[in-house]
Design a protein around this motif. Structure first.
Motif: not given
Length: 260
Positions: A151-177
């Motif tokens: 939740h906090q990371a989403s807020q930080v990314a948006i406050a810093a200017g993100a046009d989209f927030i994305k879950t994952s790279t697809g390169k780790v064990k747990v990706n989109a949920t």
């Protein structure tokens, strides 16, 4: 999905939201040409292709005139701390013609308590992206883990200017949920409600069937409304999903495919 016509309509909706992705190690020019050829089909076209920075110019040339955007990844997949290098990588990608930059936020620094560092990197990358190009910030939610931190990371990314927030790279064990998606979509709804600012959402990694895609669209429809999820606000980061969607549109079952 018993009703074939409803399934086909849903598949067509999802197809237009796909960021068709090849971020495989060893990707070649021929692989990129094949990816771009798949991006426009008789059943419709995807929103974008997502490729490594080295292939941006080639993708841009192959897709000229189609309306399909070219996205690329920076600070990928590690989410490192060398902000100056990430900014240079971003500037080169934009010069090569990238329409969208998918930045892996320095999530390890964020989890370690260096929130300001993570925010500053996003701000600096955003400053290197002239409109109408857009910034998607990858949180790597499967590695962050803690719902409050997501939740906090989403807020930080948006406050810093993100046009989209994305879950994952697809390169780790747990990706989109769906659990992470609900948190992120809720922050997007709060941002719209409190600030009137539109922010998009991109689940990525492990989305391979129409049922997978339908679950994320249903979540977005519930939280943000049935008309919210368009290519301007919602993307699926996937490689195998397109084939499954095309199969359903053509009357098949949309069985799972391998891929990102």
């Amino acid at each position: 999905m018993a009703d074939q016509s409803a399934s086909a309509a849903l598949a067509a909706r999802a197809l237009a939201l796909v960021d068709l992705t090849n971020l495989n190690d060893g990707c070649t020019d021929a692989d990129i040409d094949a990816l771009c050829a798949r991006a426009v089909t008789p059943q419709g076209q995807v929103a974008a292709v997502c490729v490594y920075p080295a292939f941006v110019a080639r993708s841009k040339a192959r897709l000229a005139g189609t309306g399909v955007k070219v996205a690329t990844v920076v600070n990928f997949p590690a989410g490192g701390d060398d902000t100056a290098a990430v900014v240079r990588e971003t500037q080169q990608a934009i010069a090569d013609g990238a329409d969208e930059i998918d930045l892996v936020m320095p999530y390890r620094a964020f989890v370690a308590g260096r929130r300001g560092f993570a925010e500053e990197q996003i701000i600096r990358v955003k400053a290197a992206i002239p409109a109408p190009a857009q910034l998607k910030v990858i949180l790597e939610t499967g590695e962050i883990g803690d719902p409050l931190l997501i939740h906090q990371a989403s807020q930080v990314a948006i406050a810093a200017g993100a046009d989209f927030i994305k879950t994952s790279t697809g390169k780790v064990k747990v990706n989109a949920t769906l659990e992470a998606a609900e948190i992120m979509l809720t922050v997007i709804e709060e941002t719209r409600r409190d600030h009137g600012r539109p922010v998009g959402f991109k689940p990525a990694g492990g989305i391979r069937t129409l049922d997978d895609a339908a679950a994320y669209l249903a979540l977005a429809d519930r939280i943000l409304g049935p008309d919210w999820a368009t290519a301007a606000t919602f993307r699926f980061g996937a490689s195998g999903l397109l084939d499954a969607l095309l199969d359903v549109i053509k009357g098949g079952t949309g069985s799972a495919r391998e891929g990102y």
